[in-house]
Motif scaffolding. Structure first.
Motif, mmCIF file in Angstrom:
data_model
loop_
_atom_site.group_PDB
_atom_site.id
_atom_site.type_symbol
_atom_site.label_atom_id
_atom_site.label_comp_id
_atom_site.label_asym_id
_atom_site.label_seq_id
_atom_site.Cartn_x
_atom_site.Cartn_y
_atom_site.Cartn_z
ATOM 1 N N ILE A 35 59.766 -89.006 -2.545
ATOM 2 C CA ILE A 35 58.389 -89.456 -2.324
ATOM 3 C C ILE A 35 57.515 -88.303 -1.840
ATOM 4 O O ILE A 35 56.359 -88.167 -2.263
ATOM 5 N N HIS A 36 58.042 -87.440 -0.972
ATOM 6 C CA HIS A 36 57.284 -86.268 -0.517
ATOM 7 C C HIS A 36 56.953 -85.361 -1.699
ATOM 8 O O HIS A 36 55.832 -84.843 -1.794
ATOM 9 N N VAL A 37 57.915 -85.163 -2.595
ATOM 10 C CA VAL A 37 57.664 -84.330 -3.773
ATOM 11 C C VAL A 37 56.599 -84.964 -4.659
ATOM 12 O O VAL A 37 55.709 -84.274 -5.164
ATOM 13 N N LEU A 38 56.662 -86.279 -4.847
ATOM 14 C CA LEU A 38 55.642 -86.960 -5.649
ATOM 15 C C LEU A 38 54.262 -86.847 -5.003
ATOM 16 O O LEU A 38 53.270 -86.591 -5.695
ATOM 17 N N PHE A 43 48.919 -84.522 -5.068
ATOM 18 C CA PHE A 43 47.913 -83.763 -4.333
ATOM 19 C C PHE A 43 47.589 -82.462 -5.053
ATOM 20 O O PHE A 43 46.417 -82.072 -5.171
ATOM 21 N N GLY A 44 48.620 -81.778 -5.538
ATOM 22 C CA GLY A 44 48.410 -80.529 -6.265
ATOM 23 C C GLY A 44 47.618 -80.737 -7.545
ATOM 24 O O GLY A 44 46.740 -79.931 -7.882
ATOM 25 N N LEU A 45 47.910 -81.820 -8.262
ATOM 26 C CA LEU A 45 47.153 -82.109 -9.483
ATOM 27 C C LEU A 45 45.705 -82.435 -9.170
ATOM 28 O O LEU A 45 44.797 -81.987 -9.882
ATOM 29 N N PHE A 46 45.446 -83.208 -8.125
ATOM 30 C CA PHE A 46 44.066 -83.492 -7.723
ATOM 31 C C PHE A 46 43.338 -82.216 -7.330
ATOM 32 O O PHE A 46 42.187 -82.006 -7.694
ATOM 33 N N TRP A 47 44.003 -81.363 -6.590
ATOM 34 C CA TRP A 47 43.389 -80.094 -6.181
ATOM 35 C C TRP A 47 43.070 -79.247 -7.398
ATOM 36 O O TRP A 47 41.980 -78.677 -7.504
ATOM 37 N N TYR A 48 44.019 -79.143 -8.325
ATOM 38 C CA TYR A 48 43.796 -78.335 -9.526
ATOM 39 C C TYR A 48 42.637 -78.894 -10.349
ATOM 40 O O TYR A 48 41.797 -78.144 -10.832
#
Length: 73
Positions: A35-38, A43-48
């Motif tokens: 779940i932490h990885v997901l 979050f990384g995709l939203f930031w990108y």
């Protein structure tokens, strides 16, 4: 040394709140890791997306608006 303990206590407090709010305190460690990885991936995709698309669009809007303003003046 006291400041390090305060920082550790602060992080521990907020991590506990995060576990309680997401109700992850009752899952197994491997499930928690998945779940932490997901969460990190989302979050990384939203930031990108925000960095690449939204910032590029804002830059284009600023440049087109300045052209329109120059035409009016």
């Amino acid at each position: 040394m006291e400041i390090i303990k305060k920082i550790q206590a602060f992080i521990s407090y907020w991590y506990l709140r995060y576990l309680l709010v997401t109700e992850m305190y009752m899952v197994e460690p491997w499930e928690k890791a998945v779940i932490h990885v997901l969460f990190a991936t989302v979050f990384g995709l939203f930031w990108y997306f925000n960095y690449s698309f939204v910032m590029h669009t804002i830059a284009q809007l600023r440049s087109t608006q300045s052209v329109f303003v120059q035409r009016v003046l």
